[in-house]
Design a protein around this motif. Structure first.
Motif, PDB file in Angstrom:
ATOM      1  N   TYR A  33       0.834  -1.197   0.000  1.00  0.00           N
ATOM      2  CA  TYR A  33       0.000   0.000   0.000  1.00  0.00           C
ATOM      3  C   TYR A  33       0.868   1.246   0.000  1.00  0.00           C
ATOM      4  CZ  TYR A  33      -3.910  -3.025   0.872  1.00  0.00           C
ATOM      5  OH  TYR A  33      -4.856  -4.001   0.754  1.00  0.00           O
ATOM      6  N   GLY A  34       2.039   1.141   0.634  1.00  0.00           N
ATOM      7  CA  GLY A  34       3.071   2.152   0.536  1.00  0.00           C
ATOM      8  C   GLY A  34       2.692   3.527   1.023  1.00  0.00           C
ATOM      9  N   GLY A 262      -1.483   2.820   4.125  1.00  0.00           N
ATOM     10  CA  GLY A 262      -0.976   1.541   4.591  1.00  0.00           C
ATOM     11  C   GLY A 262      -2.097   0.536   4.772  1.00  0.00           C
ATOM     12  N   SER A 263      -1.751  -0.747   4.806  1.00  0.00           N
ATOM     13  CA  SER A 263      -2.748  -1.802   4.892  1.00  0.00           C
ATOM     14  C   SER A 263      -3.581  -1.703   6.165  1.00  0.00           C
ATOM     15  CB  SER A 263      -2.059  -3.167   4.822  1.00  0.00           C
ATOM     16  OG  SER A 263      -1.102  -3.295   5.864  1.00  0.00           O
ATOM     17  N   ASP A 264      -2.957  -1.317   7.280  1.00  0.00           N
ATOM     18  CA  ASP A 264      -3.682  -1.210   8.538  1.00  0.00           C
ATOM     19  C   ASP A 264      -4.731  -0.102   8.468  1.00  0.00           C
ATOM     20  OD1 ASP A 264      -4.013  -1.939  11.399  1.00  0.00           O
ATOM     21  OD2 ASP A 264      -3.330   0.122  11.735  1.00  0.00           O
ATOM     22  N   GLU A 265      -4.377   1.004   7.829  1.00  0.00           N
ATOM     23  CA  GLU A 265      -5.313   2.120   7.677  1.00  0.00           C
ATOM     24  C   GLU A 265      -6.494   1.719   6.804  1.00  0.00           C
ATOM     25  OE1 GLU A 265      -5.259   6.856   6.310  1.00  0.00           O
ATOM     26  OE2 GLU A 265      -3.429   5.650   6.254  1.00  0.00           O
ATOM     27  N   ILE A 266      -6.218   0.976   5.729  1.00  0.00           N
ATOM     28  CA  ILE A 266      -7.289   0.504   4.848  1.00  0.00           C
ATOM     29  C   ILE A 266      -8.210  -0.464   5.593  1.00  0.00           C
ATOM     30  CG2 ILE A 266      -7.796  -0.908   2.825  1.00  0.00           C
ATOM     31  CD1 ILE A 266      -6.956   1.834   2.044  1.00  0.00           C
ATOM     32  N   SER A 267      -7.626  -1.363   6.361  1.00  0.00           N
ATOM     33  CA  SER A 267      -8.417  -2.336   7.123  1.00  0.00           C
ATOM     34  C   SER A 267      -9.357  -1.637   8.090  1.00  0.00           C
ATOM     35  CB  SER A 267      -7.503  -3.289   7.897  1.00  0.00           C
ATOM     36  OG  SER A 267      -6.754  -4.096   7.036  1.00  0.00           O
ATOM     37  N   LYS A 268      -8.829  -0.653   8.822  1.00  0.00           N
ATOM     38  CA  LYS A 268      -9.645   0.059   9.797  1.00  0.00           C
ATOM     39  C   LYS A 268     -10.747   0.865   9.119  1.00  0.00           C
ATOM     40  CE  LYS A 268      -6.095   0.394  13.398  1.00  0.00           C
ATOM     41  NZ  LYS A 268      -5.197   1.297  14.166  1.00  0.00           N
TER      42      LYS A 268
END
Length: 280
Positions: A33-34, A262-268
């Motif tokens: 996601y970078g 980032g992947s964590d931000e997208i997940s949340k």
């Protein structure tokens, strides 16, 4: 059948080419996601954002001051006037109160009611529920005309295959691998009626879509796409139902200069932000 071929079948939301924007100067091993640099356009974009917020607030205040409600408002007004010259202008009609299987229902028998139905049905048909057989059948039962339900069930059972699940990073049964967040969403941008007669309507819905797996080691990151859905609707049992459903790529705008999250931000975000009931 490839993933692109299946997404272009017009049976579920999201199609077209996607791209992943990686951070400048960073190579393998990094979160797909970078994060990239913000360009010098940020200051001008900020000004546009501020102006946009002011316009939205003014519109919201004006809408709130209208008050009213009742059958005339829900049906699009008693004077028979259209929303206006601009096809994206809001009509001011109140959203529907009813729901069937969690999907908005009870739309007005009017052009704007047909547009509202098409927008809400586009969201349902592009949701993550479509990757689960039982939930998919429930969605089809809620949004499709009775005469079209069985045909769509058969076609979609074939489309949502083990191969397709693998292409989007899911397990063979369509479930999400442990430690990941699966995202499949369709967001209507605008609608228009291309044909209307009492009890029948053809509506186009311009959409953006999200599809992929959010997770640090995901090889199928959440990507975006743009597409237009066309639905032929019928008035059945006191509501609009979709008799046919198809889609094509675009129109797609030029990608912006925002950094990829980032992947964590997208997940949340996928877990924390709910959807809308769309109404004209």
């Amino acid at each position: 059948m490839s993933l692109d071929d299946e997404r272009n079948d017009g049976l579920y939301g999201g199609s077209g080419e996607t791209r992943t924007r990686l951070p400048e100067g960073e190579g393998g091993g990094q979160d797909v996601y970078g994060g990239g640099r913000r360009s010098s356009r940020s200051s001008s974009r900020s000004l546009v954002t501020v102006v946009g917020v002011v316009v939205v607030l003014i519109a919201a205040i004006a809408f709130a001051n209208r008050g009213g409600g009742g059958e005339e408002s829900a049906g699009g007004g008693g004077d028979g006037k259209k929303a206006g010259a601009d096809p994206t202008a809001a009509s001011g009609a109140r959203p529907v109160d009813g729901k069937t299987s969690g999907i908005a229902s009870g739309f007005a028998k009017s052009e704007q009611g047909a547009q509202s139905a098409a927008a809400n049905y586009a969201v349902a048909l592009g949701s993550a529920d479509m990757f689960n057989k039982a939930k998919r059948d429930s969605v089809l039962q809620a949004v499709m005309a009775p005469s079209s339900v069985n045909q769509f069930k058969t076609e979609l059972d074939k489309a949502y295959s083990v191969g397709f699940f693998k292409n989007v990073g899911l397990n063979q049964d369509g479930s999400t691998p442990k430690g990941y967040q699966f995202v499949s969403r369709t967001s209507p941008i605008g609608t228009k009626v291309t044909n209307y007669a009492p009890g029948k309507a053809t509506v186009e819905v311009w959409c953006s879509g999200l599809l992929g797996l959010a997770g640090e080691k995901s090889t199928k990151p959440v990507t975006s796409s743009w597409f237009t859905i066309t639905m032929k609707l019928e008035w059945v049992g006191g509501d609009w139902k979709a008799a046919t459903h198809s889609q094509k790529d675009g129109p797609a705008p030029v990608p912006g200069d925002e950094r990829a999250s980032g992947s964590d931000e997208i997940s949340k975000a996928a877990e924390g932000y709910g959807g809308f009931t769309y109404a004209r």
